[in-house]
Structure formats: C-alpha cells, structure tokens
Design an enzyme around this catalytic site. Structure first.
Site, PDB file in Angstrom:
ATOM      1  N   ALA A 159     -12.071  -8.404  17.894  1.00  0.00           N
ATOM      2  CA  ALA A 159     -10.986  -8.213  18.870  1.00  0.00           C
ATOM      3  C   ALA A 159      -9.689  -8.852  18.369  1.00  0.00           C
ATOM      4  CB  ALA A 159     -11.395  -8.801  20.222  1.00  0.00           C
ATOM      5  N   GLY A 160      -9.580  -8.947  17.050  1.00  0.00           N
ATOM      6  CA  GLY A 160      -8.377  -9.543  16.451  1.00  0.00           C
ATOM      7  C   GLY A 160      -7.220  -8.559  16.446  1.00  0.00           C
ATOM      8  N   ASN A 161      -6.346  -8.720  15.463  1.00  0.00           N
ATOM      9  CA  ASN A 161      -5.113  -7.922  15.434  1.00  0.00           C
ATOM     10  C   ASN A 161      -5.377  -6.420  15.403  1.00  0.00           C
ATOM     11  OD1 ASN A 161      -3.382 -10.111  15.539  1.00  0.00           O
ATOM     12  ND2 ASN A 161      -3.276 -10.337  13.319  1.00  0.00           N
TER      13      ASN A 161
ATOM     14  N   ASP B 230     -16.330  -9.767  20.178  1.00  0.00           N
ATOM     15  CA  ASP B 230     -15.924 -10.734  19.141  1.00  0.00           C
ATOM     16  C   ASP B 230     -16.865 -11.935  19.215  1.00  0.00           C
ATOM     17  OD1 ASP B 230     -12.946 -10.957  17.541  1.00  0.00           O
ATOM     18  OD2 ASP B 230     -14.120 -12.814  17.657  1.00  0.00           O
TER      19      ASP B 230
ATOM     20  N   ARG C 257      -6.602 -10.527   4.573  1.00  0.00           N
ATOM     21  CA  ARG C 257      -6.068 -11.275   3.422  1.00  0.00           C
ATOM     22  C   ARG C 257      -4.801 -12.031   3.786  1.00  0.00           C
ATOM     23  NH1 ARG C 257      -3.427  -6.867  -0.852  1.00  0.00           N
ATOM     24  NH2 ARG C 257      -3.009  -5.231   0.682  1.00  0.00           N
TER      25      ARG C 257
ATOM     26  N   ARG D 167      -7.355  -7.153  -1.383  1.00  0.00           N
ATOM     27  CA  ARG D 167      -8.386  -6.864  -0.380  1.00  0.00           C
ATOM     28  C   ARG D 167      -9.772  -7.193  -0.942  1.00  0.00           C
ATOM     29  NH1 ARG D 167      -4.765  -2.621  -0.347  1.00  0.00           N
ATOM     30  NH2 ARG D 167      -3.827  -1.993   1.632  1.00  0.00           N
TER      31      ARG D 167
ATOM     32  N   ASN E  55     -16.765 -10.955   4.105  1.00  0.00           N
ATOM     33  CA  ASN E  55     -16.858  -9.776   4.976  1.00  0.00           C
ATOM     34  C   ASN E  55     -18.149  -8.969   4.827  1.00  0.00           C
ATOM     35  OD1 ASN E  55     -14.470 -10.537   6.062  1.00  0.00           O
ATOM     36  ND2 ASN E  55     -13.242  -8.872   5.240  1.00  0.00           N
TER      37      ASN E  55
ATOM     38  N   VAL F 166     -13.598  -0.467   9.060  1.00  0.00           N
ATOM     39  CA  VAL F 166     -12.206  -0.823   8.810  1.00  0.00           C
ATOM     40  C   VAL F 166     -12.115  -2.083   7.936  1.00  0.00           C
ATOM     41  CG1 VAL F 166      -9.994  -1.389   9.924  1.00  0.00           C
ATOM     42  CG2 VAL F 166     -11.577   0.184  11.039  1.00  0.00           C
ATOM     43  N   SER F 167     -13.041  -3.013   8.115  1.00  0.00           N
ATOM     44  CA  SER F 167     -12.993  -4.296   7.403  1.00  0.00           C
ATOM     45  C   SER F 167     -12.883  -4.077   5.894  1.00  0.00           C
ATOM     46  CB  SER F 167     -14.262  -5.112   7.698  1.00  0.00           C
ATOM     47  OG  SER F 167     -14.495  -5.167   9.084  1.00  0.00           O
TER      48      SER F 167
ATOM     49  N   ASP G 101      -2.887   4.918   4.889  1.00  0.00           N
ATOM     50  CA  ASP G 101      -2.122   5.027   3.642  1.00  0.00           C
ATOM     51  C   ASP G 101      -1.233   6.268   3.662  1.00  0.00           C
ATOM     52  OD1 ASP G 101      -3.524   2.772   2.881  1.00  0.00           O
ATOM     53  OD2 ASP G 101      -5.082   3.904   1.851  1.00  0.00           O
TER      54      ASP G 101
ATOM     55  N   ARG H 296       1.798   5.601   5.759  1.00  0.00           N
ATOM     56  CA  ARG H 296       2.786   4.804   4.998  1.00  0.00           C
ATOM     57  C   ARG H 296       3.495   5.673   3.962  1.00  0.00           C
ATOM     58  NH1 ARG H 296      -1.167  -0.330   4.515  1.00  0.00           N
ATOM     59  NH2 ARG H 296      -0.592  -1.296   6.495  1.00  0.00           N
TER      60      ARG H 296
ATOM     61  N   HIS I 134      -8.955   2.487  -1.210  1.00  0.00           N
ATOM     62  CA  HIS I 134      -7.964   1.830  -0.343  1.00  0.00           C
ATOM     63  C   HIS I 134      -7.639   0.450  -0.949  1.00  0.00           C
ATOM     64  CE1 HIS I 134      -5.808   0.663   3.247  1.00  0.00           C
ATOM     65  NE2 HIS I 134      -6.629  -0.348   3.479  1.00  0.00           N
TER      66      HIS I 134
HETATM   67  N1  LIG Z   1      -9.082  -0.321   6.398  1.00  0.00           N
HETATM   68  C1  LIG Z   1      -7.812  -0.581   6.681  1.00  0.00           C
HETATM   69  O1  LIG Z   1      -6.944   0.279   6.548  1.00  0.00           O
HETATM   70  C2  LIG Z   1      -7.434  -1.941   7.198  1.00  0.00           C
HETATM   71  C3  LIG Z   1      -8.337  -2.959   7.159  1.00  0.00           C
HETATM   72  N2  LIG Z   1      -8.021  -4.199   7.655  1.00  0.00           N
HETATM   73  C4  LIG Z   1      -9.073  -5.199   7.633  1.00  0.00           C
HETATM   74  O2  LIG Z   1      -9.590  -5.325   8.956  1.00  0.00           O
HETATM   75  C5  LIG Z   1     -10.141  -6.626   9.124  1.00  0.00           C
HETATM   76  C6  LIG Z   1      -9.605  -7.243  10.416  1.00  0.00           C
HETATM   77  O3  LIG Z   1      -8.239  -7.526  10.284  1.00  0.00           O
HETATM   78  P1  LIG Z   1      -7.446  -8.260  11.469  1.00  0.00           P
HETATM   79  O4  LIG Z   1      -7.801  -7.633  12.762  1.00  0.00           O
HETATM   80  O5  LIG Z   1      -6.043  -8.343  11.063  1.00  0.00           O
HETATM   81  O6  LIG Z   1      -8.114  -9.705  11.413  1.00  0.00           O
HETATM   82  P2  LIG Z   1      -8.229 -10.779  12.624  1.00  0.00           P
HETATM   83  O7  LIG Z   1      -8.564 -12.072  11.986  1.00  0.00           O
HETATM   84  O8  LIG Z   1      -7.028 -10.690  13.483  1.00  0.00           O
HETATM   85  O9  LIG Z   1      -9.480 -10.245  13.473  1.00  0.00           O
HETATM   86  C7  LIG Z   1     -10.786 -10.251  12.983  1.00  0.00           C
HETATM   87  C8  LIG Z   1     -11.697 -10.625  14.122  1.00  0.00           C
HETATM   88  O10 LIG Z   1     -13.057 -10.489  13.691  1.00  0.00           O
HETATM   89  C9  LIG Z   1     -13.783 -11.470  14.421  1.00  0.00           C
HETATM   90  N3  LIG Z   1     -15.087 -11.690  13.814  1.00  0.00           N
HETATM   91  C10 LIG Z   1     -15.394 -12.353  12.679  1.00  0.00           C
HETATM   92  N4  LIG Z   1     -16.720 -12.335  12.471  1.00  0.00           N
HETATM   93  C11 LIG Z   1     -17.255 -11.626  13.473  1.00  0.00           C
HETATM   94  C12 LIG Z   1     -18.585 -11.253  13.813  1.00  0.00           C
HETATM   95  N5  LIG Z   1     -19.636 -11.585  13.052  1.00  0.00           N
HETATM   96  N6  LIG Z   1     -18.783 -10.526  14.916  1.00  0.00           N
HETATM   97  C13 LIG Z   1     -17.739 -10.161  15.707  1.00  0.00           C
HETATM   98  N7  LIG Z   1     -16.466 -10.502  15.442  1.00  0.00           N
HETATM   99  C14 LIG Z   1     -16.228 -11.225  14.339  1.00  0.00           C
HETATM  100  C15 LIG Z   1     -12.890 -12.689  14.385  1.00  0.00           C
HETATM  101  O11 LIG Z   1     -13.265 -13.650  15.358  1.00  0.00           O
HETATM  102  C16 LIG Z   1     -11.521 -12.067  14.605  1.00  0.00           C
HETATM  103  O12 LIG Z   1     -11.157 -12.092  15.972  1.00  0.00           O
HETATM  104  C17 LIG Z   1      -9.793  -7.395   7.849  1.00  0.00           C
HETATM  105  O13 LIG Z   1     -10.901  -7.393   6.959  1.00  0.00           O
HETATM  106  C18 LIG Z   1      -8.647  -6.594   7.265  1.00  0.00           C
HETATM  107  O14 LIG Z   1      -8.532  -6.760   5.869  1.00  0.00           O
HETATM  108  C19 LIG Z   1      -6.800  -4.457   8.203  1.00  0.00           C
HETATM  109  C20 LIG Z   1      -5.842  -3.466   8.243  1.00  0.00           C
HETATM  110  C21 LIG Z   1      -6.075  -2.133   7.723  1.00  0.00           C
HETATM  111  O1  LIG Z   2      -3.369  -4.918   3.413  1.00  0.00           O
HETATM  112  C1  LIG Z   2      -4.422  -5.335   3.923  1.00  0.00           C
HETATM  113  O2  LIG Z   2      -5.112  -6.253   3.455  1.00  0.00           O
HETATM  114  C2  LIG Z   2      -4.907  -4.670   5.172  1.00  0.00           C
HETATM  115  C3  LIG Z   2      -4.991  -3.233   4.906  1.00  0.00           C
HETATM  116  O3  LIG Z   2      -5.975  -2.743   4.378  1.00  0.00           O
HETATM  117  C4  LIG Z   2      -3.771  -2.466   5.093  1.00  0.00           C
HETATM  118  O4  LIG Z   2      -2.901  -2.830   5.889  1.00  0.00           O
HETATM  119  O5  LIG Z   2      -3.656  -1.431   4.420  1.00  0.00           O
END
Ligand SMILES: NC(=O)C1=CN([C@@H]2O[C@H](COP(=O)(O)OP(=O)(O)OC[C@H]3O[C@@H](n4cnc5c(N)ncnc54)[C@H](O)[C@@H]3O)[C@@H](O)[C@H]2O)C=CC1
Ligand SMILES: O=C([O-])CC(=O)C(=O)O
Length: 311
Positions: free
Chosen positions: A8-10, A32, A82, A88, A95, A118-119, A148, A151, A175
């Site tokens: 439930a993060g960003n 979360d 990151r 990444r 992760n 997504v992670s 992507d 963007r 990615h």
């Molecule tokens: N595929 C894509 O295009 C993108 C991927 N990401 C990735 O998405 C992931 C999340 O990014 P944000 O939301 O910015 O991070 P964040 O830190 O804001 O949120 C992540 C959340 O995951 C929770 N969490 C951690 N372990 C957990 C578990 N075992 N069970 C349930 N919840 C758990 C944390 O408590 C936190 O609230 C990152 O790995 C980031 O690199 C981010 C942006 C784009």
């Molecule tokens: O840049 C990152 O680490 C998160 C991500 O995958 C993106 O925003 O494309």
C-alpha cells in the site's frame, strides 16, 4: 469485480486511487505488512468518494489475506523501491523473497486470479512468479511497458511540441535503464511518422531520455516514481477487468516468440479478461532484433540470480 493490491506504498496506493475514481473495479483491497498502513490509505482514498464521485469499495488489511479472497486481479507492488544512483536490478536480493511469499499467499485465497507484477526488477520478478506458482502464462503479467511507453510519448510530445495524446509509440524489451527498446521507427504523430518532424539526433535523445526515465525521477524525488506507475497499472487492470483487448506491451513468458525462450520480457500483448490473450508479432528490423537479443541476455543473466529463491 474485485482487485487486491499488495503493497500500500506509493505505487500501490496510487493504483488503488486511480482504479477507484475511474470506477474500474467495484471493490479494491489494499494489503500491507506495516500495521494499519493499508487501512489508513484505504480510508483516505474512500473519503474522496463524494468529492470525486465514485462508488468503489476500498478497504485495507494488515497482512490478513482472507480479506483478499475471490479477487479477480491481484497486483503485487510489495517490496523496496530504488534510491538515487541505484539500478532496479540491485533490488532483487530483498524483493525476490517478498514477491514469492506474496504470490503464494494470494493464490491460497484467490486461486483464479490474474497476477500483475510490478515490484522490481520487474521482468525477473514476473519470471519468478511464473516459476514459483506454476500458473499458465496468460495469468502472469509484468507491468513495465505501459509505463515506459507513456514516458516515451511524453518525451516525444516535448520534442515535437505537440499534445501527448496526439502521439503514439511503444517500448518493448526489458524494464531496465539499459534494456528498454523505444521503437522510434514506429512512433507517430497523428498517424504520420515522427521522423517527418524530428532529426535522427532528436529521436535518439527521446529514446535515451525514455530509457532513463525512471532513474531521472528517482534522482529528483529521492525514491522512484508513483503517479505514472500507479496509473499505468490501473490502465492494464482496466483492460483485463473490462475485457478491452487493448494492445499493451507487457512482460510475458516467451516460448519462441521474438526468438526467445524461458524468459519474461516486454512484448506487445492483447490484454483481456483472460489476461494475456495473445502476443502480437510485430516485424522488427535487424537493428531492433539485435537490441531485443541483447536486452534478453541482460534479463536472463538477472534471472540466474533466482536459483536460491526457486530451489
Ligand atoms: N514495474 C514498474 O514499472 C514499477 C515498479 N516499481 C517498483 O514497485 C515497488 C514498490 O514501489 P513503491 O510503491 O514506490 O514503494 P513503497 O516503499 O512506497 O511501497 C512498498 C510497500 O510494500 C510493503 N511491503 C513490503 N514487504 C511486504 C510484504 N511482504 N507484504 C506486503 N507488503 C509489503 C511496504 O510496507 C511498503 O508499504 C518497488 O519495487 C519499485 O521498484 C515502481 C514503479 C514502477
Ligand atoms: O525507476 C524505478 O526504479 C521504478 C520504475 O520501475 C519506474 O519508475 O520505471
């Protein structure tokens, strides 16, 4: 239709917000591990119902997967993002374990769900989810190409000085900062090739800016981006839940398509009620084919690090 978002993060909370205010699903569960965090985000989003005008039920759960039961789609955003200067790929150590545990937990309560990963590193986490769960490939979708590509269209619109919604384009490949392949040759402005308006040098700059788009935002924000990522996941979930059959580049398990096997990477897919309905074979030229093969080598090298997690 019910969507669970783990993390439930960003990104997770932004995705829940967009799914709600656009009425994409009737129910969203945020989950979360941080005590009370998902409940708080869900309450905050729910309190927008009367001002933005939606009826989606949004609830939160602290690690109680029974609340996610019967989900049609599960989005996995749990894990760490990151920091400036990182790639990444450096996130894999933490992760991988989180994503595998989460995928196992969600399937216990939603055995028919389509899983959107997504992670990061996303292609490797998608491959891990597929191998760890043994689900058919249509039900495991990695989200990266939608973001992507958005963007890419942003940078194209800046270079052209035209509205982003008049621009079309697609990014395939991994990615990652060096593995993405913005398909400049096929990009268009109102149905006309962008090469009509931009020099090769300008198009190369657009491609280079796109590839490091996530790193640029991480440098500016101190953590990785969330508005466009969350909205991109919602866009993908919309195509699944409402069977829109949009063509969206997604990370999917390849079995010979684009000359690759036993790997998850971004290629154009038709996305509908069964998840990946089809992989679209667009004809790449020799330069694009070489870039795809190089991208696959890098993604495959990262997947090799999963041996201990998958053992
Ligand atoms: N595929 C894509 O295009 C993108 C991927 N990401 C990735 O998405 C992931 C999340 O990014 P944000 O939301 O910015 O991070 P964040 O830190 O804001 O949120 C992540 C959340 O995951 C929770 N969490 C951690 N372990 C957990 C578990 N075992 N069970 C349930 N919840 C758990 C944390 O408590 C936190 O609230 C990152 O790995 C980031 O690199 C981010 C942006 C784009
Ligand atoms: O840049 C990152 O680490 C998160 C991500 O995958 C993106 O925003 O494309």
């Amino acid at each position: 239709m019910k969507v669970t978002i783990v993390g439930a993060g960003n990104v997770g909370a932004t995705c829940a917000d967009v799914i709600s205010y656009r009425g994409i699903a009737s129910e969203v569960v945020l989950l979360d591990i941080k005590e009370g965090f998902a409940e708080g985000k869900a309450m905050d989003i729910s309190q927008c119902a009367t001002t933005t005008g939606f009826n989606t039920r949004v609830s939160g759960s602290t690690n109680d997967y029974s609340k996610t039961a019967g989900s049609d789609v599960v989005v996995i955003t749990s894990g760490i993002p990151r920091k400036p200067g990182m790639t990444r790929e450096e996130l894999i150590g933490i992760n991988a374990g989180i994503v595998k545990t989460v995928a196992d937990n969600v399937l216990q309560h939603s055995s028919n769900a389509i899983i959107v990963v997504v992670s990061n590193p996303m292609d490797t986490m998608t491959y891990l989810t597929l191998k760890a769960t043994g689900l058919p490939k249509n039900r495991i979708i990695g989200m990266g190409g939608a973001l992507d590509s958005s963007r890419f269209k942003y940078y194209l619109s800046k270079a052209l000085n035209k509205p982003a919604n008049d621009v079309d384009g697609m990014v395939i490949g991994g990615h990652g900062d060096t593995t993405m392949i913005p398909l400049t040759r096929l990009a268009s402005y109102c149905g006309t090739p962008v090469s009509t308006y931009l020099s090769q040098e300008e198009m190369d700059k657009v491609a280079a800016d796109t590839m490091v788009g996530g790193a640029t935002l991480t440098g500016l924000l101190g953590t990785s981006a969330w508005y466009a990522p969350g909205a991109s996941v919602a866009y993908l979930v919309d195509s699944i839940l409402n069977d829109q059959r949009k063509m969206i580049p997604c990370s999917v398990f390849l079995e010979g398509e684009y000359g690759q096997e036993d790997i998850c990477m971004g290629v154009p897919c038709i996305i509908g009620k069964n998840g990946i309905e089809a992989i679209v074979d667009i004809k790449l030229n020799d330069t694009e084919k070489a870039a795809f093969a190089k991208s696959a080598d890098a993604v495959r090298a990262m997947n090799a690090d999963l041996k201990s997690v998958l053992a």
